[in-house]
Enzyme design. Sequence first.
Site, PDB file in Angstrom:
ATOM      1  N   ASP A  18       0.825  -1.202   0.000  1.00  8.36           N
ATOM      2  CA  ASP A  18       0.000   0.000   0.000  1.00  8.36           C
ATOM      3  C   ASP A  18       0.862   1.257   0.000  1.00  8.36           C
ATOM      4  OD1 ASP A  18      -2.151   1.938   0.753  1.00  8.36           O
ATOM      5  OD2 ASP A  18      -3.260   0.068   1.024  1.00  8.36           O
ATOM      6  N   SER A  68      -6.533   4.195  -1.855  1.00 11.04           N
ATOM      7  CA  SER A  68      -6.695   2.765  -1.571  1.00 11.04           C
ATOM      8  C   SER A  68      -8.070   2.250  -1.959  1.00 11.04           C
ATOM      9  CB  SER A  68      -6.436   2.499  -0.088  1.00 11.04           C
ATOM     10  OG  SER A  68      -5.095   2.785   0.225  1.00 11.04           O
ATOM     11  N   HIS A 129     -11.655  11.863  -0.081  1.00 15.72           N
ATOM     12  CA  HIS A 129     -12.861  11.544   0.680  1.00 15.72           C
ATOM     13  C   HIS A 129     -13.982  12.534   0.372  1.00 15.72           C
ATOM     14  CE1 HIS A 129     -11.168   8.512   3.505  1.00 15.72           C
ATOM     15  NE2 HIS A 129     -10.041   9.113   3.190  1.00 15.72           N
ATOM     16  N   ARG A 159      -3.993  15.564   5.391  1.00 15.24           N
ATOM     17  CA  ARG A 159      -3.550  14.204   5.056  1.00 15.24           C
ATOM     18  C   ARG A 159      -3.597  13.998   3.546  1.00 15.24           C
ATOM     19  NH1 ARG A 159      -2.939   9.637   8.286  1.00 15.24           N
ATOM     20  NH2 ARG A 159      -3.336   7.601   7.325  1.00 15.24           N
ATOM     21  N   ASP A 160      -4.683  14.406   2.929  1.00 16.41           N
ATOM     22  CA  ASP A 160      -4.794  14.371   1.473  1.00 16.41           C
ATOM     23  C   ASP A 160      -4.418  15.711   0.864  1.00 16.41           C
ATOM     24  OD1 ASP A 160      -5.729  11.717   1.519  1.00 16.41           O
ATOM     25  OD2 ASP A 160      -7.758  12.412   1.956  1.00 16.41           O
ATOM     26  N   ARG A 193      -8.935  14.944  11.493  1.00 15.51           N
ATOM     27  CA  ARG A 193      -9.590  13.725  11.007  1.00 15.51           C
ATOM     28  C   ARG A 193      -9.025  12.452  11.614  1.00 15.51           C
ATOM     29  NH1 ARG A 193      -7.711  12.653   4.801  1.00 15.51           N
ATOM     30  NH2 ARG A 193      -8.121  10.500   5.425  1.00 15.51           N
ATOM     31  N   ARG A 200     -12.158   4.207  11.092  1.00 13.66           N
ATOM     32  CA  ARG A 200     -12.647   3.248  10.104  1.00 13.66           C
ATOM     33  C   ARG A 200     -12.335   1.829  10.554  1.00 13.66           C
ATOM     34  NH1 ARG A 200      -8.606   4.568   5.015  1.00 13.66           N
ATOM     35  NH2 ARG A 200      -6.659   3.860   5.935  1.00 13.66           N
ATOM     36  N   ARG A 272     -16.551   9.001  -0.043  1.00 14.77           N
ATOM     37  CA  ARG A 272     -15.871   7.739   0.255  1.00 14.77           C
ATOM     38  C   ARG A 272     -16.418   7.182   1.562  1.00 14.77           C
ATOM     39  NH1 ARG A 272      -9.301   6.696   0.137  1.00 14.77           N
ATOM     40  NH2 ARG A 272      -9.219   5.232   1.862  1.00 14.77           N
ATOM     41  N   ASP A 274     -15.289   4.660   3.893  1.00 18.50           N
ATOM     42  CA  ASP A 274     -14.637   4.040   5.048  1.00 18.50           C
ATOM     43  C   ASP A 274     -14.592   4.924   6.286  1.00 18.50           C
ATOM     44  OD1 ASP A 274     -12.795   5.674   3.775  1.00 18.50           O
ATOM     45  OD2 ASP A 274     -11.150   4.245   3.812  1.00 18.50           O
ATOM     46  N   LYS A 347      -6.307  -1.424   6.929  1.00 14.59           N
ATOM     47  CA  LYS A 347      -6.460  -1.705   5.496  1.00 14.59           C
ATOM     48  C   LYS A 347      -7.264  -2.976   5.244  1.00 14.59           C
ATOM     49  CE  LYS A 347      -4.125   1.799   3.855  1.00 14.59           C
ATOM     50  NZ  LYS A 347      -4.695   2.832   2.956  1.00 14.59           N
ATOM     51  N   ASP A 413       1.902   3.460   3.068  1.00 14.19           N
ATOM     52  CA  ASP A 413       0.865   4.490   3.029  1.00 14.19           C
ATOM     53  C   ASP A 413       0.615   5.100   4.396  1.00 14.19           C
ATOM     54  OD1 ASP A 413      -1.218   5.971   1.666  1.00 14.19           O
ATOM     55  OD2 ASP A 413      -2.644   4.733   2.755  1.00 14.19           O
ATOM     56  N   HIS A 417       1.937   8.829   5.246  1.00 11.05           N
ATOM     57  CA  HIS A 417       1.035   9.969   5.429  1.00 11.05           C
ATOM     58  C   HIS A 417       1.559  10.996   6.435  1.00 11.05           C
ATOM     59  CE1 HIS A 417      -2.409   9.513   2.866  1.00 11.05           C
ATOM     60  NE2 HIS A 417      -2.651   8.278   3.259  1.00 11.05           N
ATOM     61  N   ASP A 454      -1.345  -0.100  -4.671  1.00  7.45           N
ATOM     62  CA  ASP A 454      -2.656   0.457  -5.007  1.00  7.45           C
ATOM     63  C   ASP A 454      -2.561   1.923  -5.409  1.00  7.45           C
ATOM     64  OD1 ASP A 454      -1.873   1.182  -2.475  1.00  7.45           O
ATOM     65  OD2 ASP A 454      -3.850   0.944  -1.559  1.00  7.45           O
ATOM     66  N   HIS A 455      -1.466   2.587  -5.049  1.00  7.15           N
ATOM     67  CA  HIS A 455      -1.202   3.984  -5.397  1.00  7.15           C
ATOM     68  C   HIS A 455       0.171   4.324  -4.842  1.00  7.15           C
ATOM     69  CE1 HIS A 455      -1.848   5.118  -1.191  1.00  7.15           C
ATOM     70  NE2 HIS A 455      -2.938   4.370  -1.214  1.00  7.15           N
ATOM     71  N   HIS A 472      -1.132  11.246  -1.282  1.00  3.46           N
ATOM     72  CA  HIS A 472      -0.737  10.244  -2.270  1.00  3.46           C
ATOM     73  C   HIS A 472      -0.091  10.926  -3.477  1.00  3.46           C
ATOM     74  CE1 HIS A 472      -4.211   7.533  -0.606  1.00  3.46           C
ATOM     75  NE2 HIS A 472      -3.216   7.681   0.240  1.00  3.46           N
TER      76      HIS A 472
END
Length: 527
Positions: A18, A68, A129, A159-160, A193, A200, A272, A274, A347, A413, A417, A454-455, A472
Amino acid sequence: MDKKKLHYDGPVVLVVLDGVGIREDTSFNAVKKAHLETYNHLIEDYPCAAIHASGKWVGIPEGDMGNSEVGHNAMGAGEIVLQRSAAVEEAIMNGKAFGEPVWQDTVKHINDNQSTLHFMGIFSDGNVHSNIAHLEKMLEQAQKDGIQRIRIHALIDGRDVPPQSEPKYIQRIEKFVENLGNPDYRIASGGGRMVITCDRYNNDWGMVEQGWRTHVLGEGRQFASATEAVETYRAEKPGLQDQYMPAFVVAENGQAIGTINDGDAVIYLDFRADRAIEITQAFTYDDFEFFDRVRRPNVRFVGMTEYNEDLHVPQYTLVQTPEFKHSLAKYLSGAGFRQYAISETVKFGHITYYFNGNSYDKIPGEVEEEVASYKEPFNTRPWMKSAEITDKLVAAIESGEYDFLRVNYPGGDMVGHFGELEPTIIAMESIDVCLKRIVEAVNKLGGITIITADHGNAEELIDEHGSPKTSHTTNKIPFALVDETDNRNQYQIKQGEFGLANVASTIADLLGVEPDEAWLPSIIEIK
């Protein structure tokens, strides 16, 4: 035309690293900086392709980084399905969603009750998300529809998007509301977050309880504004990343300005699932045992999309969820193959729920095994549960009970992060030790190991401004076939461009069965 079929005495094992992408520049590149004797050997000395894991290749807007959810969806679906982010972007930004009954009935509910409309969700333009542009569009439409009072509960990202982005997004929304003429639309509460609300896979319900007390009950440290909260926390701890910002409540005269009460409505911003499903359960489930809600307001709860497609939760959604009709796992189950899936908690849902087409349905012949994740920050435990996962996976391989096994190693991942090089190097080196054990076990039985991701993430921990990069990437990812059987001379990697949706057909080829007609072509060609 019939083609020659491969046969392995041992299993086909899919290893998802991941957040491990390909980047030649070694600066702040944990994949290049780490001592990865096994990984480097596998991708350099065996057939290996660089494949796509972002944008149109996984069903999201061109140029968007992969994640992911969409990565595992694409692997398990075998085809490119328009993802939630793209579907929401289309429905909200062109206004189609506002002509649908769910939006119109929500507006009527608020106006008839003269109550408050609440928006809640991850608060940025990361588009992994959620997207703050969708919130702006809904605020604009709400004013047109006569809604007088709105409160926003902001789950601060970092985070993103860059790790200290706030108060950028707070100021953006405040400016947007000002341009609407300053209606009574205000940010009422929030927090990082990774601290409140957004747990999750049932990993830490305490986060959700903290969010409930913050958003619903209005309990917590009070500030005059969201900006004051951010600036205060940042002054108290200058290196604080937004994702770990403590909870805050905006108050006047000691009273929270945005508690959630009977007759209100809540629209959750995330498309999203999760990090949205647990707080959704807290609002919507009658039978709820995870924490004491103190009071449960009677509200109309609306999701951007469904967060559990099997149970159709929540009941009301603004945008229809994409359908995955040709799941690899279900196809293999129907053909009699025995399957095994494993990861640790953070995950686990990706290697199961998302890989299986956003479905919790039990697949005949498939065993799913979860290893409990640490609750401490992963940069303090960068090895995560790699060893424990590997112990169980190797035992499952050696049992001879499974034909197709898949595993997700989260370290690249989840540690990546943080945007910190040294912990991410440790994460990668911990996984490298595990890869050797897996390959040896598979080779001993005459099987094949597939190494992919996955990325991207761990390979690029610095942004163009020289700041830590916590999000990512759009870099390609590896797809290596570790094969010590005689089969290795019977196939080769095709020329051309491929993405994660091509993986399903490739696995079918390796298992000696015809791929589903709906799937994209295999990455290999059999000679």
